[in-house]
Design a protein around this motif. Structure first.
Motif, PDB file in Angstrom:
ATOM      1  N   LYS A   1       0.825  -1.213   0.000  1.00  7.20           N
ATOM      2  CA  LYS A   1       0.000   0.000   0.000  1.00  7.20           C
ATOM      3  C   LYS A   1       0.851   1.252   0.000  1.00  7.20           C
ATOM      4  O   LYS A   1       0.510   2.254  -0.654  1.00  7.20           O
ATOM      5  CB  LYS A   1      -0.941   0.005   1.211  1.00  7.20           C
ATOM      6  CG  LYS A   1      -1.934   1.161   1.172  1.00  7.20           C
ATOM      7  CD  LYS A   1      -3.034   1.044   2.203  1.00  7.20           C
ATOM      8  CE  LYS A   1      -4.058   2.160   2.027  1.00  7.20           C
ATOM      9  NZ  LYS A   1      -5.179   2.044   3.006  1.00  7.20           N
TER      10      LYS A   1
ATOM     11  N   GLU B   1     -12.240   5.843   4.850  1.00  2.40           N
ATOM     12  CA  GLU B   1     -10.983   5.108   4.872  1.00  2.40           C
ATOM     13  C   GLU B   1     -10.033   5.630   3.803  1.00  2.40           C
ATOM     14  O   GLU B   1     -10.453   6.289   2.835  1.00  2.40           O
ATOM     15  CB  GLU B   1     -11.232   3.614   4.626  1.00  2.40           C
ATOM     16  CG  GLU B   1     -12.173   2.955   5.620  1.00  2.40           C
ATOM     17  CD  GLU B   1     -11.550   2.774   6.989  1.00  2.40           C
ATOM     18  OE1 GLU B   1     -10.322   2.984   7.118  1.00  2.40           O
ATOM     19  OE2 GLU B   1     -12.290   2.438   7.933  1.00  2.40           O
TER      20      GLU B   1
ATOM     21  N   MET C   1     -10.219  10.823  -3.206  1.00  2.00           N
ATOM     22  CA  MET C   1      -9.537   9.660  -2.638  1.00  2.00           C
ATOM     23  C   MET C   1      -8.061   9.950  -2.400  1.00  2.00           C
ATOM     24  O   MET C   1      -7.475   9.486  -1.422  1.00  2.00           O
ATOM     25  CB  MET C   1      -9.711   8.448  -3.563  1.00  2.00           C
ATOM     26  CG  MET C   1     -11.117   7.883  -3.565  1.00  2.00           C
ATOM     27  SD  MET C   1     -11.296   6.377  -4.581  1.00  2.00           S
ATOM     28  CE  MET C   1     -11.316   7.109  -6.222  1.00  2.00           C
TER      29      MET C   1
ATOM     30  N   THR D   1     -16.596   2.702   1.533  1.00  2.00           N
ATOM     31  CA  THR D   1     -15.375   2.912   2.320  1.00  2.00           C
ATOM     32  C   THR D   1     -14.641   4.206   1.997  1.00  2.00           C
ATOM     33  O   THR D   1     -13.891   4.706   2.844  1.00  2.00           O
ATOM     34  CB  THR D   1     -14.398   1.744   2.100  1.00  2.00           C
ATOM     35  OG1 THR D   1     -14.093   1.633   0.699  1.00  2.00           O
ATOM     36  CG2 THR D   1     -14.994   0.439   2.583  1.00  2.00           C
ATOM     37  N   MET D   2     -14.834   4.770   0.813  1.00  2.00           N
ATOM     38  CA  MET D   2     -13.982   5.885   0.386  1.00  2.00           C
ATOM     39  C   MET D   2     -14.172   7.137   1.229  1.00  2.00           C
ATOM     40  O   MET D   2     -13.270   7.980   1.306  1.00  2.00           O
ATOM     41  CB  MET D   2     -14.243   6.218  -1.087  1.00  2.00           C
ATOM     42  CG  MET D   2     -15.628   6.724  -1.389  1.00  2.00           C
ATOM     43  SD  MET D   2     -15.876   7.098  -3.151  1.00  2.00           S
ATOM     44  CE  MET D   2     -14.869   8.561  -3.331  1.00  2.00           C
TER      45      MET D   2
ATOM     46  N   PRO E   1      -7.713   3.000  -5.093  1.00  2.00           N
ATOM     47  CA  PRO E   1      -8.703   2.386  -5.978  1.00  2.00           C
ATOM     48  C   PRO E   1      -8.062   1.511  -7.042  1.00  2.00           C
ATOM     49  O   PRO E   1      -6.846   1.549  -7.256  1.00  2.00           O
ATOM     50  CB  PRO E   1      -9.393   3.594  -6.616  1.00  2.00           C
ATOM     51  CG  PRO E   1      -8.329   4.644  -6.634  1.00  2.00           C
ATOM     52  CD  PRO E   1      -7.530   4.437  -5.374  1.00  2.00           C
TER      53      PRO E   1
ATOM     54  N   VAL F   1      -8.219   4.905   0.746  1.00  2.00           N
ATOM     55  CA  VAL F   1      -8.458   3.904  -0.296  1.00  2.00           C
ATOM     56  C   VAL F   1      -7.493   4.098  -1.462  1.00  2.00           C
ATOM     57  O   VAL F   1      -7.270   5.219  -1.918  1.00  2.00           O
ATOM     58  CB  VAL F   1      -9.916   4.009  -0.806  1.00  2.00           C
ATOM     59  CG1 VAL F   1     -10.138   3.065  -1.975  1.00  2.00           C
ATOM     60  CG2 VAL F   1     -10.893   3.707   0.318  1.00  2.00           C
TER      61      VAL F   1
ATOM     62  N   LEU G   1     -16.317   0.137  -2.698  1.00  2.00           N
ATOM     63  CA  LEU G   1     -15.551   1.386  -2.705  1.00  2.00           C
ATOM     64  C   LEU G   1     -16.406   2.545  -2.207  1.00  2.00           C
ATOM     65  O   LEU G   1     -15.945   3.401  -1.441  1.00  2.00           O
ATOM     66  CB  LEU G   1     -15.037   1.666  -4.116  1.00  2.00           C
ATOM     67  CG  LEU G   1     -14.130   2.887  -4.285  1.00  2.00           C
ATOM     68  CD1 LEU G   1     -12.845   2.721  -3.473  1.00  2.00           C
ATOM     69  CD2 LEU G   1     -13.790   3.104  -5.752  1.00  2.00           C
TER      70      LEU G   1
ATOM     71  N   HIS H   1      -7.993  -1.791   2.016  1.00  2.00           N
ATOM     72  CA  HIS H   1      -8.634  -1.042   0.931  1.00  2.00           C
ATOM     73  C   HIS H   1      -7.641  -0.674  -0.173  1.00  2.00           C
ATOM     74  O   HIS H   1      -7.749   0.362  -0.799  1.00  2.00           O
ATOM     75  CB  HIS H   1      -9.303   0.221   1.474  1.00  2.00           C
ATOM     76  CG  HIS H   1     -10.097  -0.010   2.724  1.00  2.00           C
ATOM     77  ND1 HIS H   1     -11.219  -0.806   2.751  1.00  2.00           N
ATOM     78  CD2 HIS H   1      -9.902   0.419   4.007  1.00  2.00           C
ATOM     79  CE1 HIS H   1     -11.697  -0.843   3.996  1.00  2.00           C
ATOM     80  NE2 HIS H   1     -10.920  -0.115   4.770  1.00  2.00           N
ATOM     81  N   ASN H   2      -6.692  -1.580  -0.394  1.00  2.00           N
ATOM     82  CA  ASN H   2      -5.724  -1.422  -1.483  1.00  2.00           C
ATOM     83  C   ASN H   2      -6.176  -2.323  -2.630  1.00  2.00           C
ATOM     84  O   ASN H   2      -5.727  -3.452  -2.782  1.00  2.00           O
ATOM     85  CB  ASN H   2      -4.322  -1.802  -1.005  1.00  2.00           C
ATOM     86  CG  ASN H   2      -3.289  -1.720  -2.122  1.00  2.00           C
ATOM     87  OD1 ASN H   2      -3.570  -1.246  -3.228  1.00  2.00           O
ATOM     88  ND2 ASN H   2      -2.087  -2.200  -1.846  1.00  2.00           N
TER      89      ASN H   2
END
Length: 592
Positions: free
Chosen positions: A325, A468, A515, A464-465, A472, A470, A461, A406-407
């Protein structure tokens, strides 16, 4: 399951021609988006830059628009993508318990006209839901309207370029809408160089500010400069931008003390950011040079494989996921929003030569490719079956950890690697993978299922975006922008700019910026990152050759398998002579 017999070979071959490999959307979009750019990219210097993550005033009004973007994309492109992606995730079973989906976009070229025609027809429906967010305000005195600007329900849908420029420039009694400002700042480069627009802003500002007494007038131009410099700092590395910029800032600063303070703060922040970009470029350029060097020094090209595996260097699944990440974030944040627009400018247009090269997209694509081949290399470097099983299970765990962080880009690279033909044909190996890991693998595949325009991924997505950090699935973002650009002409038959298209592009890039600004710096482990970036990898030919050595095909399939290997060898020789040891579109997982 037994390998396909003679009675199913014809059907299998026919299916292979219609489908593409799980290596996926990333590499296919790379081919479609960057194909036209390859020639010019080779002539550009490998420079790097990274934008700061500070939230600028220009993004304050974009949050709601960014949150709605994923749902609008599904409604807008669902039918088009589903038709174009016919055959994706067909559930073609080549292992004992798993269905191995197949992703591809190459076949879309023949359907492109219908897709774009349908997409163009769907656009007006979307505008009903985004009317309030995208309104640019009513015409003001002194600004073009009537035939020069077409406004529908309070939103500009088309206008002459001159009228749009006029809308961007403040007057004594008019301040441009923030969302319009962002949309025009990001898309105007399709029609003119940023320095041309800056010169017009400086000319208007010097004339009005000099003749005006109210402090608010100077602040209007100062705010436009703040919006521009904070969101698109890359533009200000061009001396052609800085000349009119300095002239306007001097005019505004000399108007009153308060404006002077605002201008001084803006300049200090801009120059600080440009200095940071220069430092980051140096590091990224060095990393990219090492990455390219390791790419040309593959095992096939003569370099010995590393004695250490990823698990030797980093046995912890969580640590490896964190370092992936960190690498993804560094490359993702290095991409400026204007780079997406500039990749859409045909190389033969004169405007391109005047603009900053979109040089950060290619390294990010290169990293995805490398990570996929690295994962496949880590599996096939082992001669013993139990070691290959352990490697497969390890990377399934890493993929699961990437999803938890969230990667999604690294997750896609890992899933792509495990679905390469060299890996999927290892039926004995997959037969020994635990049922727990096989179930987890299916769950990861489900998350990235492209059915209904990647609805599962987009829903996750969207949830969570907002809360968190993220990373994408980068290629889907690129594909969305590519489709929007190709869906309609930028200039209408009337000669006006199709600003509905500009709204759609800016809306998509608002999501990208949103993001990007939410990403937080991850702790670095230089040892792990150096290994991931530089360790030797196998080429596609070498991967398939080792796969055949690990698990030989059945006698009836040997001629077909050896023919595939021969074709890969020829392709490998061609690619190596061109400086590319692995191809951008690996082989489909369908059959031997």
């Amino acid at each position: 399951h037994l390998e396909p017999g003679p009675t199913t070979m014809a059907a299998t071959e026919k299916e292979e021609k219609a489908s593409r490999d799980w290596f996926g959307v990333q590499l296919e979009v790379t081919q479609k988006l960057l194909e036209a750019e390859t020639k010019k990219l080779k002539t550009l210097e490998s420079e790097y830059s990274k934008s700061a993550n500070e939230q600028s005033a220009a993004l304050l009004g974009l949050r709601q628009m960014a949150q709605k973007r994923l749902q609008m994309q599904f409604e807008q492109l669902n039918k088009e993508y589903q038709d174009a992606a016919a055959g994706l995730f067909k559930g073609k079973t080549v292992t004992r318990v798993r269905s191995l989906p197949s992703i591809g976009l190459k076949s879309m070229q023949k359907k492109r006209a219908n897709i774009f025609q349908a997409l163009t027809g769907a656009a007006p429906e979307e505008s009903k839901d985004t009317e309030a967010a995208q309104t640019s305000g009513p015409p003001s005195p002194g600004h073009a309207d009537g035939k020069d600007v077409i406004v529908r329900e309070g939103r500009i849908v088309s206008a002459t370029l001159e009228a749009l420029v006029d809308r961007f420039l403040p007057t004594a009694d008019f301040s441009p809408d923030k969302l319009f400002t962002f949309a025009f700042l990001i898309t105007h480069r399709l029609f003119m160089h940023p320095s041309v627009l800056m010169a017009k802003l400086a000319e208007r500002g010097q004339a009005i500010v000099t003749a005006s007494v109210p402090e608010a007038v100077a602040m209007k131009f100062a705010k436009q400069l703040i919006e521009w410099s904070s969101v698109f700092p890359y533009d200000f590395r061009d001396e052609r931008m800085m000349l009119p910029f300095r002239a306007l800032t001097q005019t505004c600063a000399s108007h009153d003390a308060h404006t002077k303070t605002i201008i001084s703060d803006m300049q200090r922040q801009l120059f600080k950011r440009l200095n940071e970009l220069e430092q980051i470029e140096t590091r990224l350029r060095r990393d990219y040079e090492l990455q390219i060097k390791s790419r040309t020094e593959t095992v096939t090209a003569g370099r010995m494989k590393s004695e250490l595996s990823v698990r030797d260097v980093c046995p912890s699944v969580q640590v490896l996921a964190q370092q992936l990440k960190a690498i993804e974030q560094e490359r993702y944040c290095a991409i400026g929003p204007e780079e997406f627009i500039q990749t859409l400018i045909p190389s033969h247009e004169a405007e391109y030569d005047m603009m900053r090269a979109p040089h950060n997209v290619e390294p990010y694509v290169e990293w995805f490719n490398r990570l996929s081949y690295l994962v496949a290399t880590e599996v096939l470097r082992h001669e013993r079956s139990k070691d290959r099983v352990a490697a497969v299970e390890f990377f399934i765990d890493v993929g699961k950890a990437c999803r938890a962080l969230h990667n999604f880009n690294s997750l896609m690279a890992i899933i792509s690697a495990l679905n390469m033909v060299s890996i999927t044909r290892l039926k004995k190996t997959w037969g020994k993978v635990s049922s727990k890991h096989l179930t987890e693998m299916e769950q990861l595949e489900w998350a990235l299922d492209p059915t209904s325009n990647f609805k599962n991924y987009r829903d996750e997505l969207s949830e969570t975006m907002d809360r968190e950090a993220v990373v994408p699935f980068f290629s889907l973002l690129v594909k969305d922008i590519y489709f929007i650009n190709e869906s309609s002409e930028k200039i209408l038959p009337t000669g006006q700019v199709n600003f509905e298209k500009m709204w759609m592009l800016s809306d998509q890039l608002a999501s990208f910026m949103y993001m990007k600004q939410n990403l937080k710096e991850c702790p670095r482990d230089d040892t792990v990152q150096r290994f991931l970036k530089t360790t030797p990898i196998f080429s596609e030919f070498e991967l398939f050759r080792l796969s055949v050595e690990c698990e030989a095909p059945e006698k009836r399939d040997q001629p077909r398998t050896m023919e595939r290997l021969r074709k890969m060898s020829v392709s490998e020789d061609v690619d190596r002579s061109a400086g590319s040891p692995f191809r951008t579109a690996p082989t489909s997982p369908g059959g031997e």
